[in-house]
Scaffold this active site. Structure first.
Site, PDB file in Angstrom:
ATOM      1  N   GLU A  49       0.825  -1.215   0.000  1.00 14.41           N
ATOM      2  CA  GLU A  49       0.000   0.000   0.000  1.00 14.41           C
ATOM      3  C   GLU A  49       0.858   1.264   0.000  1.00 14.41           C
ATOM      4  OE1 GLU A  49      -3.781   2.120   0.249  1.00 14.41           O
ATOM      5  OE2 GLU A  49      -3.010   0.257  -0.594  1.00 14.41           O
TER       6      GLU A  49
ATOM      7  N   THR B 299     -10.187   9.731 -13.283  1.00 18.50           N
ATOM      8  CA  THR B 299      -9.462   9.058 -12.204  1.00 18.50           C
ATOM      9  C   THR B 299      -9.928   7.621 -11.989  1.00 18.50           C
ATOM     10  OG1 THR B 299      -8.612   9.382  -9.960  1.00 18.50           O
ATOM     11  CG2 THR B 299     -10.969   9.726 -10.298  1.00 18.50           C
TER      12      THR B 299
END
Length: 269
Positions: A147, A257
């Site tokens: 992450e 996006t």
């Protein structure tokens, strides 16, 4: 609200007083901050490069990124740090990997031309960030990025012990696709293929694809979860990266996006 002199906007806006103010002083191009900067450029592009206030805001923000957030040293990895109250946090989210492609797009659409100093600076940084994001994958035991990663004071990449999971994020694939499309460099296609193979090996299940608990420990297993953006973005960018016959032209469309390819407004009939 008065735009910050740095061009970089804090993550939150407070609205409890008589007028709005910035709710904190944390600056990030990762979680909670990424899409704002992406859309400053893309709204300008989709509108036919006519709404120059968005381009000016984006240019000022990217100048702030170069001045305050970019961490680079000769011979080591370049990354975009976070900042809180003026102090640098040597952390880069996987989400921030979108910046490699967006900076390249900024360079190729620079009003002063691709050969201008600012455009070449952006393109160099975009390529350097793409390489860093590739290393986020390559340096793990599964070939998949966590992450976020941290960096030492010598810019050595360190896989995070606090967020070692992978939730099928698309941002590295997005950057590889944009850079390959703009530059024609086959390196980005090779990197994308490596990522796809790692995902196939470690994330594929009988009915879909699963998140990983720990990218540095293949034995940690999978989470029973597949984010919708894996189909909408990750696989789409990885597919387009390998497709030599794609009809998606970055001079005619803007990917939002969530990776939807939207036509430029003046081309819509």
């Amino acid at each position: 609200l008065q735009p910050p002199d740095t061009g970089l906007f804090p993550l939150f806006i407070g609205n409890k007083g008589s007028k709005p103010d910035f709710g904190n002083a944390r600056i990030s191009l990762g979680a909670m901050g990424d899409s704002f900067y992406e859309y400053l450029l893309k709204v300008w592009l989709q509108g036919g490069k006519k709404e120059d206030n968005y381009r000016r805001m984006y240019d000022k923000a990217m100048d702030g990124v170069h001045k305050y957030l970019v961490q680079e040293q000769p011979g080591v990895l370049t990354y975009i740090a976070e900042m809180n109250n003026g102090r640098i946090n040597r952390k880069m989210d996987h989400l921030s990997c979108f910046m490699g492609g967006t900076l390249a797009l900024r360079a190729y659409t620079n009003p002063d031309g691709l050969n201008s100093d600012r455009a070449q600076r952006d393109l160099r940084l975009g390529k350097a960030l793409a390489y860093t994001c590739y290393q986020m994958y390559a340096q793990s035991n599964t070939g998949i990025a966590p992450e976020y990663v941290r960096f030492s004071d010598k810019n050595d990449l360190q896989l995070s012990k606090h967020a070692p999971y992978y939730i099928l994020r698309p941002e590295a694939a997005e950057t590889f696709f944009i850079l390959h499309t703009l530059t024609g460099d086959p390196t980005y296609r090779e990197w994308g293929w490596e990522i796809f193979q790692a995902i196939e090996h470690h994330c594929k299940t009988d009915i879909g694809y699963a998140s990983l608990v720990d990218v540095n420990n293949p034995e940690a297993g999978q989470n029973d979860k597949m984010e919708s953006f894996f189909l909408a973005e990750t696989l789409k960018y990885l597919f387009l990266l390998q497709d030599p016959d794609t009809e998606l032209d970055l001079e005619e469309r803007v990917f939002n996006t969530e990776a939807h390819p939207l036509r430029l407004l003046h081309l819509i009939q």
